[in-house]
Design a protein around this motif. Structure first.
Motif, PDB file in Angstrom:
ATOM      1  N   UNK A  96      49.685  12.067   6.880  1.00  0.00           N
ATOM      2  CA  UNK A  96      50.715  11.414   6.075  1.00  0.00           C
ATOM      3  C   UNK A  96      50.522   9.905   6.053  1.00  0.00           C
ATOM      4  N   UNK A  97      50.032   9.339   7.159  1.00  0.00           N
ATOM      5  CA  UNK A  97      49.802   7.896   7.224  1.00  0.00           C
ATOM      6  C   UNK A  97      48.448   7.498   6.643  1.00  0.00           C
ATOM      7  N   UNK A  98      47.653   8.462   6.240  1.00  0.00           N
ATOM      8  CA  UNK A  98      46.350   8.172   5.667  1.00  0.00           C
ATOM      9  C   UNK A  98      45.259   7.924   6.686  1.00  0.00           C
ATOM     10  N   UNK A  99      45.522   8.206   7.961  1.00  0.00           N
ATOM     11  CA  UNK A  99      44.500   8.021   8.993  1.00  0.00           C
ATOM     12  C   UNK A  99      43.473   9.148   8.986  1.00  0.00           C
ATOM     13  N   UNK A 100      43.872  10.295   8.486  1.00  0.00           N
ATOM     14  CA  UNK A 100      42.955  11.430   8.336  1.00  0.00           C
ATOM     15  C   UNK A 100      43.038  11.891   6.895  1.00  0.00           C
ATOM     16  N   UNK A 101      41.894  11.933   6.245  1.00  0.00           N
ATOM     17  CA  UNK A 101      41.832  12.339   4.840  1.00  0.00           C
ATOM     18  C   UNK A 101      40.793  13.446   4.689  1.00  0.00           C
ATOM     19  N   UNK A 102      41.190  14.512   4.037  1.00  0.00           N
ATOM     20  CA  UNK A 102      40.291  15.634   3.791  1.00  0.00           C
ATOM     21  C   UNK A 102      40.223  15.846   2.287  1.00  0.00           C
ATOM     22  N   UNK A 103      39.004  15.800   1.730  1.00  0.00           N
ATOM     23  CA  UNK A 103      38.875  15.873   0.277  1.00  0.00           C
ATOM     24  C   UNK A 103      37.526  16.492  -0.084  1.00  0.00           C
ATOM     25  N   UNK A 104      37.441  17.134  -1.252  1.00  0.00           N
ATOM     26  CA  UNK A 104      36.153  17.654  -1.712  1.00  0.00           C
ATOM     27  C   UNK A 104      35.205  16.516  -2.078  1.00  0.00           C
ATOM     28  N   UNK A 105      33.925  16.785  -2.041  1.00  0.00           N
ATOM     29  CA  UNK A 105      32.915  15.767  -2.266  1.00  0.00           C
ATOM     30  C   UNK A 105      33.030  15.133  -3.650  1.00  0.00           C
ATOM     31  N   UNK A 106      33.441  15.918  -4.639  1.00  0.00           N
ATOM     32  CA  UNK A 106      33.503  15.407  -6.009  1.00  0.00           C
ATOM     33  C   UNK A 106      34.472  14.236  -6.161  1.00  0.00           C
ATOM     34  N   UNK A 107      35.437  14.084  -5.241  1.00  0.00           N
ATOM     35  CA  UNK A 107      36.438  13.025  -5.347  1.00  0.00           C
ATOM     36  C   UNK A 107      36.019  11.754  -4.616  1.00  0.00           C
ATOM     37  N   UNK A 108      34.761  11.684  -4.155  1.00  0.00           N
ATOM     38  CA  UNK A 108      34.274  10.490  -3.475  1.00  0.00           C
ATOM     39  C   UNK A 108      33.732   9.448  -4.439  1.00  0.00           C
ATOM     40  N   UNK A 109      33.462   9.823  -5.680  1.00  0.00           N
ATOM     41  CA  UNK A 109      32.842   8.904  -6.630  1.00  0.00           C
ATOM     42  C   UNK A 109      33.741   7.692  -6.887  1.00  0.00           C
ATOM     43  N   UNK A 110      33.117   6.504  -6.915  1.00  0.00           N
ATOM     44  CA  UNK A 110      33.838   5.281  -7.232  1.00  0.00           C
ATOM     45  C   UNK A 110      34.516   4.619  -6.055  1.00  0.00           C
ATOM     46  N   UNK A 111      34.457   5.222  -4.863  1.00  0.00           N
ATOM     47  CA  UNK A 111      35.151   4.674  -3.713  1.00  0.00           C
ATOM     48  C   UNK A 111      34.194   3.875  -2.840  1.00  0.00           C
ATOM     49  N   UNK A 112      34.730   2.926  -2.078  1.00  0.00           N
ATOM     50  CA  UNK A 112      33.995   2.214  -1.036  1.00  0.00           C
ATOM     51  C   UNK A 112      34.742   2.444   0.273  1.00  0.00           C
ATOM     52  N   UNK A 113      34.065   3.056   1.232  1.00  0.00           N
ATOM     53  CA  UNK A 113      34.719   3.510   2.459  1.00  0.00           C
ATOM     54  C   UNK A 113      34.457   2.514   3.580  1.00  0.00           C
ATOM     55  N   UNK A 114      35.409   1.578   3.783  1.00  0.00           N
ATOM     56  CA  UNK A 114      35.327   0.587   4.857  1.00  0.00           C
ATOM     57  C   UNK A 114      36.119   1.040   6.070  1.00  0.00           C
ATOM     58  N   UNK A 115      35.682   0.606   7.257  1.00  0.00           N
ATOM     59  CA  UNK A 115      36.400   0.898   8.510  1.00  0.00           C
ATOM     60  C   UNK A 115      36.712   2.384   8.638  1.00  0.00           C
ATOM     61  N   UNK A 116      35.741   3.209   8.302  1.00  0.00           N
ATOM     62  CA  UNK A 116      35.966   4.661   8.277  1.00  0.00           C
ATOM     63  C   UNK A 116      34.863   5.386   9.027  1.00  0.00           C
ATOM     64  N   UNK A 117      35.213   6.550   9.499  1.00  0.00           N
ATOM     65  CA  UNK A 117      34.235   7.487  10.058  1.00  0.00           C
ATOM     66  C   UNK A 117      34.215   8.677   9.098  1.00  0.00           C
TER      67      UNK A 117
END
Length: 401
Positions: free
Chosen positions: A220-241
């Motif tokens: 709910x706080x956005x600390x854990x995000x689960x998503x299909x690969x197709x929704x990764x386009x256009x994003x830049x993932x900073x400070x993430x594992x």
């Protein structure tokens, strides 16, 4: 504490012994009714017996040396409070046999602290320890190998540990939404409910390390995000594992897109088994392509697992070996068919070249003979040696008719 004797080469078998002074450690090392020592004997191939507080070993030198190394390290670990089961014995002996310089204490020193209320996650073999070290020291790590080798679980443990220690701000878990051989059709619900069946294995590993309620709060706080690969386009993932699971089902375009999402202060782990691709026939796996293209780039780690690193049910390893043997046989037969097809093609091309190199037949004499016969008058003179009586009879019959 430890003694070892080696008789002359003519005297067999090789023997060694190990004295364990602490009674509690000795009981834990032998197991209920000596079951653990029996497992050591069966898995190592050495004869193992216990008399008093001394463990005696005999048999082939290589088997005895490996068994003694295991028992010595296991006694030290048990004295620290570690627990060892039959499955740990088999995996540990295999690791020690494959790496003569390794020790159980070194293997289990590389622990992952997920939560103070949870047991630390420890590697089960040399490959898993190397995998953990690679994730620690590389921003992008590929874990490639068969099912059951702990690729996803260890990556999830590393991600959870990093989040708990505030080394990253969030965990992003993703995988391709590809069915394993059967079409599920359109699924009901919102986005999370639609992709949940594909991402269930990631949730299972996550809930094994963090309480369910805590996981929901983090989502709910956005600390854990689960998503299909197709929704990764256009994003830049900073400070993430970021963890990409089942990457063998990512296409070449999807893999390229994912690998270019990595931002500052982030880590990414890509896991998959290139032998279990569910892509349509003829589609090239992005994981296989990435391994071939990026293997020599400094800063990117590749850790390969084999069937010997499987940590599931003991039958899983045998199943994997059987399928790999079948795949190798099919690959061999395919190579033989391709070689035979090339051989036949080369023979056919050679035959065509030979036919082209033969000069055309000389038909001029035949044509001249044919031309000399055209318009030539019929010779009515009687040839020499003809019989007049026969000729007369023939003429009479022709006149009558």
């Amino acid at each position: 504490m430890e003694k070892q004797n080696q008789p002359d080469a003519s005297a067999a078998p090789f023997s060694a012994n190990l004295e364990v002074e602490n009674t509690s450690t000795l009981l834990a090392l032998s197991g209920p009714q000596g079951a653990l020592l029996g497992t050591v004997a069966r898995e190592s191939g050495a004869d193992v017996s216990l008399r008093g507080n001394v463990i005696y070993l005999s048999g082939d030198e290589g088997n005895v040396v490996v068994a003694r190394r295991f028992l010595s390290d296991a006694a030290e670990l048990l004295s620290r409070g570690y627990e060892l089961g039959p499955a740990d014995v088999a995996r540990s002996l295999d690791s020690l046999r494959r790496d003569p310089s390794a020790s159980l204490t070194q293997l289990l020193d590389e622990v992952i602290i997920v939560s103070p209320r949870r047991k630390p996650v420890t590697p089960k073999g040399v490959a898993q320890r190397r995998y953990i070290e690679m994730i620690r020291t590389h921003d992008l790590t590929f874990g490639i190998g068969p099912a059951g080798t702990g690729k996803t679980y260890l990556a999830m443990a590393m991600a959870t540990s990093a989040l708990m220690q505030r080394k990253v701000k969030r965990i992003i878990l993703t995988r391709p939404a590809v069915e394993a051989g059967e079409k599920l059709g359109f699924l009901p619900g919102d986005l999370a409910e639609k992709v949940n069946p594909y991402l269930r294995p990631l949730y299972d590993a996550l809930h094994d390390m963090i309480d369910f309620d805590r996981v929901e709060q983090m989502r709910e706080r956005g600390q854990i995000e689960v998503a299909p690969l197709a929704f990764m386009r256009g994003r830049t993932l900073n400070d993430s594992f970021v963890i990409l699971d089942e990457a063998q089902n990512a296409t070449s375009e999807q893999m390229r897109m994912f690998l270019t999402r990595l931002g500052f202060a982030s880590k990414a782990v890509v896991t998959g088994d290139i032998t279990q691709t569910d892509l349509p026939t003829g589609a090239r796996s992005g994981l296989r392509e990435a391994r071939d293209l990026l293997g020599e780039i400094e800063g990117i780690g590749f850790c390969a697992f084999s069937d010997a690193d499987v940590v599931r049910h003991h039958l899983v390893q045998k199943i994997i070996v059987a399928y790999e043997r079948r795949d190798a046989e099919r690959a061999r037969e395919k190579a033989e068919r391709e070689a035979e097809r090339r051989r036949l093609g080369e023979e056919a091309r050679a035959a065509v070249e030979r036919a082209r190199s033969v000069p055309p037949n000389d038909d001029e004499g035949v044509d001249e003979g044919r031309e000399s016969l055209v318009g030539r008058p019929i010779d009515t003179e009687q040839p020499a040696g003809a019989d007049p009586e026969i000729d007369g009879e023939t003429s009479a019959r022709e006149g009558t008719s």
